[in-house]
Write a protein that holds these residues in place. Structure first.
Motif, PDB file in Angstrom:
ATOM      1  N   TYR A 217       0.848  -1.184   0.000  1.00 33.09           N
ATOM      2  CA  TYR A 217       0.000   0.000   0.000  1.00 33.09           C
ATOM      3  C   TYR A 217       0.884   1.236   0.000  1.00 33.09           C
ATOM      4  O   TYR A 217       2.101   1.162   0.243  1.00 33.09           O
ATOM      5  N   ILE A 218       0.274   2.380  -0.323  1.00 33.79           N
ATOM      6  CA  ILE A 218       0.991   3.654  -0.427  1.00 33.79           C
ATOM      7  C   ILE A 218       0.533   4.569   0.702  1.00 33.79           C
ATOM      8  O   ILE A 218      -0.655   4.642   1.022  1.00 33.79           O
ATOM      9  N   VAL A 219       1.489   5.301   1.280  1.00 32.87           N
ATOM     10  CA  VAL A 219       1.210   6.250   2.357  1.00 32.87           C
ATOM     11  C   VAL A 219       1.650   7.647   1.927  1.00 32.87           C
ATOM     12  O   VAL A 219       2.784   7.841   1.490  1.00 32.87           O
ATOM     13  N   LEU A 220       0.751   8.623   2.050  1.00 35.31           N
ATOM     14  CA  LEU A 220       1.072  10.018   1.761  1.00 35.31           C
ATOM     15  C   LEU A 220       0.519  10.912   2.868  1.00 35.31           C
ATOM     16  O   LEU A 220      -0.388  10.516   3.598  1.00 35.31           O
ATOM     17  N   HIS A 221       1.053  12.155   2.928  1.00 34.18           N
ATOM     18  CA  HIS A 221       0.589  13.184   3.860  1.00 34.18           C
ATOM     19  C   HIS A 221       0.353  14.481   3.083  1.00 34.18           C
ATOM     20  O   HIS A 221       1.124  15.432   3.201  1.00 34.18           O
ATOM     21  N   PRO A 222      -0.717  14.576   2.290  1.00 31.69           N
ATOM     22  CA  PRO A 222      -0.884  15.722   1.382  1.00 31.69           C
ATOM     23  C   PRO A 222      -1.419  16.984   2.054  1.00 31.69           C
ATOM     24  O   PRO A 222      -2.449  17.542   1.661  1.00 31.69           O
ATOM     25  N   TYR A 223      -0.696  17.456   3.072  1.00 31.87           N
ATOM     26  CA  TYR A 223      -1.103  18.673   3.773  1.00 31.87           C
ATOM     27  C   TYR A 223      -1.255  19.855   2.812  1.00 31.87           C
ATOM     28  O   TYR A 223      -2.204  20.636   2.913  1.00 31.87           O
ATOM     29  N   GLU A 224      -0.282  20.013   1.908  1.00 32.37           N
ATOM     30  CA  GLU A 224      -0.286  21.189   1.034  1.00 32.37           C
ATOM     31  C   GLU A 224      -1.460  21.170   0.061  1.00 32.37           C
ATOM     32  O   GLU A 224      -2.005  22.224  -0.273  1.00 32.37           O
ATOM     33  N   ALA A 225      -1.826  19.991  -0.418  1.00 32.75           N
ATOM     34  CA  ALA A 225      -2.983  19.904  -1.313  1.00 32.75           C
ATOM     35  C   ALA A 225      -4.258  20.304  -0.584  1.00 32.75           C
ATOM     36  O   ALA A 225      -5.139  20.951  -1.157  1.00 32.75           O
ATOM     37  N   LEU A 226      -4.352  19.936   0.698  1.00 37.19           N
ATOM     38  CA  LEU A 226      -5.522  20.325   1.485  1.00 37.19           C
ATOM     39  C   LEU A 226      -5.482  21.800   1.838  1.00 37.19           C
ATOM     40  O   LEU A 226      -6.532  22.437   1.990  1.00 37.19           O
ATOM     41  N   ASP A 227      -4.281  22.360   1.955  1.00 34.47           N
ATOM     42  CA  ASP A 227      -4.157  23.759   2.353  1.00 34.47           C
ATOM     43  C   ASP A 227      -4.868  24.686   1.369  1.00 34.47           C
ATOM     44  O   ASP A 227      -5.529  25.638   1.770  1.00 34.47           O
ATOM     45  N   GLY A 228      -4.740  24.403   0.069  1.00 36.47           N
ATOM     46  CA  GLY A 228      -5.443  25.221  -0.916  1.00 36.47           C
ATOM     47  C   GLY A 228      -6.946  25.132  -0.771  1.00 36.47           C
ATOM     48  O   GLY A 228      -7.660  26.119  -0.956  1.00 36.47           O
ATOM     49  N   VAL A 229      -7.439  23.945  -0.420  1.00 35.86           N
ATOM     50  CA  VAL A 229      -8.875  23.773  -0.176  1.00 35.86           C
ATOM     51  C   VAL A 229      -9.291  24.553   1.058  1.00 35.86           C
ATOM     52  O   VAL A 229     -10.318  25.234   1.070  1.00 35.86           O
ATOM     53  N   ALA A 230      -8.490  24.462   2.125  1.00 40.66           N
ATOM     54  CA  ALA A 230      -8.806  25.179   3.359  1.00 40.66           C
ATOM     55  C   ALA A 230      -8.830  26.686   3.145  1.00 40.66           C
ATOM     56  O   ALA A 230      -9.625  27.397   3.764  1.00 40.66           O
TER      57      ALA A 230
END
Length: 587
Positions: A217-230
């Motif tokens: 399985y793959i693990v990511l932490h896409p904080y920056e992608a969510l930041d634009g949404v926030a």
């Protein structure tokens, strides 16, 4: 058959809001890690909230109270379980697992650490010079956890927490060693290949360096992608494209693993910097879009404030933030295993996602920033505010950046959403172009006039952060944006593939004719890279055109954008932009 909603949900949330929750174990809880498939609703913690059973007891009862049953990991680091060479101490870990098991939690294990006694590798490095010791640690841990844990995540968001000189090949060595050691103990266990943010370029390099076929399985932490949404920057399509890009990369580099699960073992928003309500809104959008895009589980960071700032569902005193109620409402209305049924753009611009929820169809929706709009459902529907759990009956809905859950949406709307299931997700908002249009396009552009014209190219330099100035008879955008002018191409125009392109900008100095300039930094297979050198804007007497040829782009939105005009601070950024374009070149 519809699930009967627990009558005590509101009371539970109210008790959690003041930090009062019953911590009695759940009756007849099964072994927590026995099953592999997780609910999408998970939770994580920082170091100080997850070292011991006593740490967990300060906040985990509030998580169990809202039917959260997936936890990232107890304290399984190498230095914690093997404090001296060959001496394993399982006391604290056993107590944590007993605590979690009794409360019905599933959990994974994070393989991490370079103990102080390991003299073969410097502190803060991957222990590649002691692979034998690493393998023994994994073997002993897998033996201890067998039957309780099935998933092992290798390292925390590499290349973070590794040596500056260490490479993807170094991480690949640890992945292969962990895979072989854990599988020898438990052939059914799963190994997680990890990267920080949405660093898909790094994952690719690790696979090519030797990790191919050594993960599950793959693990990511896409904080920056969510930041634009926030920030309500209109970048939902960026967040929705993370999973498709991972799958595209895996299909190219490790086809046998193209369909492995993808898990976000960290994702969150700072409640102090963004605001508590914004944090809650972002949480709802993250889970809605994560589930819709195929993420198996999102383990929100974190349950309670610890040593990473105000990120928790609970503050440092254990008092619930709006995000806690929002997550409780999502779990209550969507159920533990919500099935995504499709998506639709309300009024042709506002995002809406359909699920088979706990008691039937649920439509999760919100509006674009800066747009006043209302959607008429044609009949009465029930609308739930996730931040309060309060439900109202209404015929139409004002669409704002605050998400809403619509219960039992009209059949015609359900049919429209289902018709889009599996279809490419459009940008929406001000951009009228379709995914098919941009997939076939040779050029995308962004123009700053009296109104911003977006045609497949977008900016994270949101209107609220900068001033659109009118200069010399034409509108432009000021270059003095915090962090530089950041740009994102439509994912359907260019995503992952290294197609040669030209990037062109039209710029001039500001009216004061202050010396200004920038460099173009873009995503490549090796991470961010500078194209050419520094460009000095000549003057303010006319618009100047600058073009760069880039032969190796690899746009994956690693940090939530594809390229940036970077002025290295606040001195040389006094310029105006009129137009930016990206054009594909014949190969």
């Amino acid at each position: 058959m519809p699930r009967r909603r627990p009558a005590g949900l509101v009371a539970t949330v109210l008790l959690a809001a003041v930090g009062v929750i019953d911590d009695r174990p759940a009756p007849a809880a099964p072994p927590a890690g026995a099953a592999v498939g997780w609910s999408p609703f998970g939770i994580g913690s920082c170091h100080v909230n997850g070292r011991s059973a006593e740490d967990l007891a300060r906040w985990m009862p509030q998580m169990a109270a809202i039917d959260l049953h997936v936890y990232r990991t107890p304290h399984t680091s190498w230095n914690a379980v093997e404090p001296e060479p060959g001496v394993f101490d399982w006391t604290a870990l056993d107590a944590q697992m007993e605590y979690l098991d009794k409360r019905g939690f599933q959990y994974g294990a994070l393989l991490l650490g370079n103990p102080r006694w390991n003299e073969a590798d410097p502190p803060g490095h991957l222990p590649v010079n002691n692979v034998a010791g690493w393998s023994n640690y994994v073997t002993q841990l897998a033996r201890r956890l067998k039957g309780r844990v099935r998933r092992y995540e290798v390292w925390n968001e590499p290349p973070n927490f590794t040596g500056e000189d260490q490479t993807p090949a170094d991480y690949a060595k640890l992945v292969v060693a962990a895979h072989d050691a854990a599988k020898a103990v438990d052939p059914d266990c799963q190994i997680g290949l990890a990267a920080k943010s949405a660093h898909i370029n790094y994952l690719e390099q690790v696979i090519l360096a030797g990790a191919k076929d050594h993960f599950d399985y793959i693990v990511l932490h896409p904080y920056e992608a969510l930041d634009g949404v926030a920030e309500n920057a209109g970048t939902e399509a960026v967040f929705m494209n993370v999973v498709p890009v991972v799958r595209k990369m895996l299909a190219a580099q490790n086809p046998a693993k193209a369909d492995v699960p993808i898990v976000y073992t960290e994702l969150g928003v700072n409640a102090e910097n963004k605001g508590a309500d914004v944090q809650a809104h972002a949480l709802v959008k993250a889970y809605v879009m994560g589930i819709a895009s195929g993420v198996e589980c999102i383990q929100w960071f974190e349950g309670r404030d610890g040593d990473s700032g105000p990120m928790g569902l609970l503050d440092r005193n254990g008092v619930a933030r709006p995000a806690y109620t929002a997550l409780a409402t999502l779990i209550d209305r969507l159920g533990q295993r919500p099935q995504p049924l499709g998506w639709v753009l309300l009024n042709d611009r506002h995002h809406a996602f359909l699920f088979d929820g706990a008691d039937g169809p649920v439509l999760a929706t919100w509006g674009d920033a800066g747009v006043s709009d209302r959607y008429d459902f044609g009949r009465d529907v029930r609308v739930v505010d996730p931040l309060t759990g309060h439900m109202t009956t209404q015929r139409s809905l004002e669409l704002t950046t605050a998400p809403a859950l619509v219960l039992d949406p009209p059949p015609a709307l359900i049919d429209r959403a289902k018709a889009n299931r599996g279809e490419p997700f459009p940008w929406g908002g001000n951009d009228p172009g379709s995914p098919a249009e941009y997939a076939a396009a040779d050029e995308v552009f962004l123009e700053f006039g009296e109104e911003v014209v977006e045609r497949g190219l977008h900016t994270r330099s949101a209107a609220g952060l900068t001033e659109a100035v009118v200069a010399y008879g034409g509108s432009a955008r000021a270059g003095n944006v915090p962090g530089g002018n950041v740009f994102i191409v439509d994912p359907h125009f260019l995503s992952y593939e290294s197609t040669p392109i030209e990037i062109t900008v039209e710029v001039r100095r500001n009216p004061e004719n202050v010396n200004s300039g920038f460099k173009l930094v873009y995503e490549s297979p090796d991470g961010f890279k500078t194209a050419g050198g520094w460009y000095t804007v000549p003057d303010n007497t006319q618009w100047h055109t600058k073009t760069w040829r880039i032969d190796d782009p690899q746009f994956v939105n690693y940090w939530g954008f594809n390229f940036i005009l970077e002025s290295d601070g606040d001195v040389y950024n006094k310029y105006l932009i009129r137009r930016v374009s990206v054009r594909k070149l014949d190969q």
